[in-house]
Motif scaffolding. Structure first.
Motif, PDB file in Angstrom:
ATOM      1  N   ARG A 226     -10.767   2.132   4.061  1.00 56.04           N
ATOM      2  CA  ARG A 226     -11.261   2.383   2.710  1.00 56.04           C
ATOM      3  C   ARG A 226     -10.287   1.866   1.649  1.00 56.04           C
ATOM      4  NH1 ARG A 226     -11.530   8.159   2.391  1.00 56.04           N
ATOM      5  NH2 ARG A 226      -9.387   7.926   1.701  1.00 56.04           N
ATOM      6  N   ASP A 227      -9.021   2.254   1.781  1.00 60.04           N
ATOM      7  CA  ASP A 227      -8.058   1.953   0.726  1.00 60.04           C
ATOM      8  C   ASP A 227      -7.571   0.515   0.758  1.00 60.04           C
ATOM      9  OD1 ASP A 227      -8.306   4.538   0.037  1.00 60.04           O
ATOM     10  OD2 ASP A 227      -6.425   5.202   0.959  1.00 60.04           O
ATOM     11  N   PHE A 228      -7.731  -0.139   1.898  1.00 58.25           N
ATOM     12  CA  PHE A 228      -7.251  -1.521   1.947  1.00 58.25           C
ATOM     13  C   PHE A 228      -8.386  -2.521   2.186  1.00 58.25           C
ATOM     14  CE2 PHE A 228      -5.677  -5.084   4.570  1.00 58.25           C
ATOM     15  CZ  PHE A 228      -5.016  -5.770   3.561  1.00 58.25           C
ATOM     16  N   LEU A 229      -9.047  -2.448   3.352  1.00 57.49           N
ATOM     17  CA  LEU A 229     -10.034  -3.482   3.692  1.00 57.49           C
ATOM     18  C   LEU A 229     -11.179  -3.517   2.684  1.00 57.49           C
ATOM     19  CD1 LEU A 229     -10.175  -3.011   7.581  1.00 57.49           C
ATOM     20  CD2 LEU A 229      -9.027  -4.834   6.310  1.00 57.49           C
ATOM     21  N   GLN A 230     -11.787  -2.353   2.423  1.00 59.12           N
ATOM     22  CA  GLN A 230     -12.955  -2.319   1.542  1.00 59.12           C
ATOM     23  C   GLN A 230     -12.558  -2.689   0.109  1.00 59.12           C
ATOM     24  OE1 GLN A 230     -14.736   1.496   0.700  1.00 59.12           O
ATOM     25  NE2 GLN A 230     -16.798   0.667   1.009  1.00 59.12           N
TER      26      GLN A 230
ATOM     27  N   THR B   9       0.827  -1.210   0.000  1.00 58.74           N
ATOM     28  CA  THR B   9       0.000   0.000   0.000  1.00 58.74           C
ATOM     29  C   THR B   9       0.858   1.255   0.000  1.00 58.74           C
ATOM     30  OG1 THR B   9      -0.164  -0.161   2.404  1.00 58.74           O
ATOM     31  CG2 THR B   9      -2.010  -1.029   1.124  1.00 58.74           C
ATOM     32  N   ALA B  10       2.043   1.185   0.630  1.00 53.52           N
ATOM     33  CA  ALA B  10       2.921   2.353   0.629  1.00 53.52           C
ATOM     34  C   ALA B  10       3.388   2.639  -0.793  1.00 53.52           C
ATOM     35  CB  ALA B  10       4.114   2.113   1.551  1.00 53.52           C
ATOM     36  N   ALA B  11       3.681   1.563  -1.528  1.00 62.51           N
ATOM     37  CA  ALA B  11       4.140   1.741  -2.903  1.00 62.51           C
ATOM     38  C   ALA B  11       3.069   2.404  -3.746  1.00 62.51           C
ATOM     39  CB  ALA B  11       4.516   0.378  -3.486  1.00 62.51           C
ATOM     40  N   LYS B  12       1.795   2.100  -3.425  1.00 64.86           N
ATOM     41  CA  LYS B  12       0.698   2.679  -4.207  1.00 64.86           C
ATOM     42  C   LYS B  12       0.230   4.010  -3.642  1.00 64.86           C
ATOM     43  CE  LYS B  12      -1.126  -1.760  -5.717  1.00 64.86           C
ATOM     44  NZ  LYS B  12      -2.128  -2.793  -5.410  1.00 64.86           N
ATOM     45  N   GLY B  13       0.809   4.447  -2.539  1.00 65.49           N
ATOM     46  CA  GLY B  13       0.423   5.729  -1.948  1.00 65.49           C
ATOM     47  C   GLY B  13      -0.923   5.700  -1.253  1.00 65.49           C
ATOM     48  N   LEU B  14      -1.344   4.519  -0.780  1.00 65.24           N
ATOM     49  CA  LEU B  14      -2.626   4.429  -0.088  1.00 65.24           C
ATOM     50  C   LEU B  14      -2.437   4.769   1.393  1.00 65.24           C
ATOM     51  CD1 LEU B  14      -3.815   1.083  -1.699  1.00 65.24           C
ATOM     52  CD2 LEU B  14      -4.352   3.426  -2.419  1.00 65.24           C
ATOM     53  N   VAL B  15      -3.415   5.448   2.008  1.00 68.33           N
ATOM     54  CA  VAL B  15      -3.252   5.890   3.394  1.00 68.33           C
ATOM     55  C   VAL B  15      -4.320   5.363   4.342  1.00 68.33           C
ATOM     56  CG1 VAL B  15      -1.983   7.975   2.797  1.00 68.33           C
ATOM     57  CG2 VAL B  15      -4.481   8.066   2.953  1.00 68.33           C
ATOM     58  N   HIS B  16      -5.543   5.162   3.859  1.00 71.67           N
ATOM     59  CA  HIS B  16      -6.684   4.904   4.728  1.00 71.67           C
ATOM     60  C   HIS B  16      -6.894   3.401   4.871  1.00 71.67           C
ATOM     61  CE1 HIS B  16     -10.851   5.009   6.165  1.00 71.67           C
ATOM     62  NE2 HIS B  16     -10.635   6.285   6.468  1.00 71.67           N
ATOM     63  N   LEU B  17      -6.761   2.872   6.061  1.00 74.90           N
ATOM     64  CA  LEU B  17      -6.803   1.421   6.287  1.00 74.90           C
ATOM     65  C   LEU B  17      -8.139   0.814   5.868  1.00 74.90           C
ATOM     66  CD1 LEU B  17      -5.633  -1.241   7.584  1.00 74.90           C
ATOM     67  CD2 LEU B  17      -6.637  -0.453   9.725  1.00 74.90           C
TER      68      LEU B  17
END
Lengths: 371, 396
Positions: free
Chosen positions: A216-220, A206-214
């Motif tokens: 929304r950006d990951f779980l969902q 997720t860091a590589a993709k610039g995602l921040v929100h656990l």
């Protein structure tokens, strides 16, 4: 099956603004003698989780002061213990925007092969539970992530940051972010169990993709892609969410109910806090106290009704305090009248002052001020 | 091993059985007896030491040490968990020859000479584990040094009529002790020994060794060591203490001392931040005072729940006072439960005791002849049956 813990100390700093100007939300006083973080720390310590990282962003001096040498939580240990994880600022990174980013800067801490699981917790959801049974269920279910969650009433409608629809086996089928509770849904408690290795992989991706929100950006997102399995660990006991001033006030008032106290302060799993070496509270001439929680070290000569009184508070003769939260070392002068008020630490209320709020909008006097 | 030399270390005599406290010390050492809502007797000398800058303390104990050991732990509540010094519980132990219990106060120190020697202290402070008072020992120590004294004894002026209950010091104008009488029939002064001594270690060691070799000695500071030092012409001085001090060796004095912390201007001020008394704290939530409760001139500690009425009393941590129960002029020790409609007057209720509903314990002295009245006591872990009546003076 060994687990480590990570605690976020700054989530919801903004929505509890008047009380978090001078502190992290984790060090917000609660229930007469506690700080928010005492609950999650005690849960971890009582569940045998002794290697804990506390992620901080700013204003964490009061948190460090509160935790001191950690002996109260049984965390002053030789081989494990508690570490602060302040922002690791390298050039352009700065402070965190979301939980994923915050966890990513804790990678060094998480990169510890002695542990199989990581329990990641907010500090604003207060409850008393045995995390071991949640970890056991996580292992048994084989899911990638387990989210601790409970049922919340859907009437009146209330927004929550994480809502989940599940099948009868508690596998999550749908995740909804920042929306209203629906029937038969679970509401996330900001407590997650990950396989440690899995979490490290996730954070690198997720860091590589610039995602921040656990959530929304990951779980969902991953759930929608069918790329992850998520389970709910249902919690049936008392769960007190503190998202804003109104819920913070209501949760303090909920402590007047015996069933809430008995659950939250379960004698088999004590909630620990910093020791202040105060004498017991003295009830002097003219006092009249009913339906209130009173900490040690107070001197009470006035009237107190349905209030939470922290340590070292002085309520002078003929003063009247009702439905209020009075934090430590407040001085309430003769004849003052407080109703639905939150006094932060070290507030002085001059004799005769009248302060009146409502349960929806309590009057807040900030730390060290005089009213 | 290398130990930093200390100017002064403290030795607390805590070996007494406390038999006059009867049921309250059946299963526990006297220094572990509760006081004032959240304290135990040992907290007073320990906190006084810490507040006076003394960081090395030995506690001499030999009777029912379990609860005391557990309470002391590694000394963290008093800040005595230090690397150089700290707190040490010293029980009698078997040696290659002459294994024995502590025979007297002086013998207890004698048996721990090797412990004291490790710190090579200039002075040793001898304290009791069952006295309630706040005192800055550093003032006494500097007086001791100024006088170039071999021994300094803290004294309290008591009414002459009561003086025959104490060890009485006769002093000259400079404060030097010229005579000492243990419980004299006709006291020549009203300066009573408080059982607090500072000795130059070099001298004390010599006397302890000599005392141990004397088969006729009862190995006691007051009876043997101090009179002998005066006879030998050593420099002994009295240090005048002003303030609250109480030996809580009896039921009556323990109760009275607890009552002495009550009131607007109490004899012993527990609230004052000056010379604070520290205690081991347990993870109790706040106390809850219910609708219908009434609490007047009383201390209520954290972890307790009050539904009933409490007057001029001390409710300790973890107690429950149920609906319509009444507590008057009493000391309720930690985790006791007083069930509904029970009335407790002028009594001490022991730790973890359970008083079932409708019991009546103790009564007001106003209704009794002096010889018939006394504090009623329910011991530790005792269960008082429903409707039971306990008269004043009754011990259960």
């Amino acid at each position: 099956m060994k687990a480590m813990g990570v605690i976020f100390s700054n989530i919801y700093d903004n929505t509890l603004a008047q009380l978090t100007n001078v502190r992290t939300v984790a060090s917000l006083p609660f229930g007469g003698r506690y700080r928010f973080i005492d609950f999650v720390l005690s849960n971890m310590s009582n569940s045998g989780i002794f290697n804990i990282g506390v992620i901080t962003k700013y204003n964490y001096r009061s948190l460090m002061d509160h935790l001191g040498n950690l002996s109260e939580w049984d965390l002053n240990r030789k081989n494990e213990g508690l570490v602060f994880l302040p922002p690791f600022v390298t050039g352009n990174t700065g402070v965190y925007k979301g939980k994923l980013e915050a966890l990513h800067s804790a990678l060094n801490f998480l990169d510890n092969p002695d542990y199989d699981y990581v329990v990641v917790c907010d500090s604003t959801v207060l409850c008393n539970l045995d995390l071991r049974s949640a970890i056991q269920q996580h292992v048994k279910s084989g899911s990638d992530v387990t989210i601790l969650a409970n049922r919340e009433p859907f009437d009146p409608p209330k927004k929550h940051p994480l809502i989940m629809k599940t099948d009868p086996d508690n596998h999550v089928k749908e995740i909804m972010i920042d929306t209203y509770v629906q029937p038969d849904c679970y509401v996330g408690m900001g407590m997650f169990i990950f396989g440690r290795k899995h979490l490290v992989d996730v954070l690198e991706e997720t860091a590589a993709k610039g995602l921040v929100h656990l959530e929304r950006d990951f779980l969902q997102r991953k759930l929608n892609e069918n790329a992850i399995s998520i389970s709910v660990f249902p919690v049936s006991g008392v769960v007190l969410r503190n998202e804003d001033i109104r819920s913070y006030y209501a949760n303090n008032m909920a402590l007047m109910k015996k069933e809430v106290r008995d659950d939250l302060f379960n004698a088999d799993r004590p909630i620990y806090t910093k020791v202040r070496d105060e004498a017991p509270t003295y009830y002097g001439a003219g006092n009249h106290v009913i339906n209130s929680l009173i900490a040690d070290g107070c001197k009470i000569c006035g009237t107190i009704e349905s209030s939470v009184i922290f340590r070292g508070v002085l309520v002078d003769e003929t003063a009247k305090v009702s439905s209020s939260i009075i934090m430590q070392d407040a001085r309430i002068g003769k004849g003052a009248q407080l109703e639905c008020v939150i006094l932060d630490k070290n507030v002085t209320v001059n004799p005769g002052t009248v302060l009146k709020g409502t349960p929806e909008h309590p009057v807040i006097i900030q730390k060290g001020e005089t009213a | 091993m290398i130990f930093r030399k200390k100017d002064c270390i403290a030795m607390i005599l805590a070996g007494g059985q406390g038999s006059r406290l009867m049921v309250l010390t059946e299963n526990t050492a006297k220094p572990a007896v509760p006081f004032g809502g959240k304290y135990r007797l040992i907290d007073f000398p320990l906190s006084n030491c810490v507040n006076s800058g003394i960081d090395t303390v030995g506690i001499l104990t030999q009777y029912q040490p379990l609860q005391l050991n557990e309470y002391i732990g590694h000394g963290q509540p008093w800040g005595l968990n230090s690397t150089n010094g700290g707190i040490h519980v010293l029980s009698p132990y078997s040696k290659s020859q002459n294994s024995e219990w502590y025979k007297g106060t002086a013998n207890a120190i004698y048996q721990n000479i090797s412990f004291i020697e490790r710190y090579n202290p200039t002075n040793v402070l001898i304290l009791s584990g069952d006295h309630i008072y706040k005192m800055d020992y550093s003032k006494m120590l500097s007086m001791h040094t100024k006088h170039k004294a071999d021994c300094t004894i803290a004294v309290l002026e008591v009414p002459l009529a009561e003086a025959s209950r104490f060890g009485i010091m006769e002093t000259d104008k400079s404060g030097r002790i010229v005579a000492f009488q243990e419980k004299p029939k006709v006291p020549k002064s009203n300066k009573a020994s408080m059982g607090i001594y500072v000795f130059r270690w070099e001298i004390l060691k010599k006397y302890l060794v000599e005392d141990n070799e004397d088969p006729d000695s009862s190995n006691d500071f007051g009876k043997n060591i101090i009179p002998k030092m005066i006879d030998d012409g050593h420099r002994l001085f009295a240090y005048d203490f002003e303030g609250y001090w109480k030996d809580v060796g009896t039921i009556e004095s323990l109760w009275q001392s607890n009552m002495d912390i009550l009131g607007e201007k109490p004899l012993l001020d527990m609230r004052s931040p000056k010379n604070r008394i520290y205690a081991r704290n347990y993870a109790h939530p706040c106390s809850y005072v219910a609708p219908g409760a009434e609490i007047v001139n009383s201390y209520v500690a954290e972890g307790s729940t009050v539904y009933g009425k409490v007057y001029n009393s001390i409710i300790s941590t973890g107690c429950v006072v149920e609906e319509d129960a009444e507590i008057h002029n009493s000391f309720i020790m930690p985790n006791a439960v007083i069930e509904r409609r029970s009335v407790v007057r002028f009594a001490i209720i022991g730790e973890d005791a359970l008083v079932h509903a409708n019991a009546k314990i103790g009564d007001d002295p106003a209704f009794y002849a002096k010889k018939d009245w006394g504090i009623a006591v329910v011991g530790k872990d005792k269960v008082v049956a429903q409707n039971k009546i306990m008269l004043p003076k009754e011990i259960y």
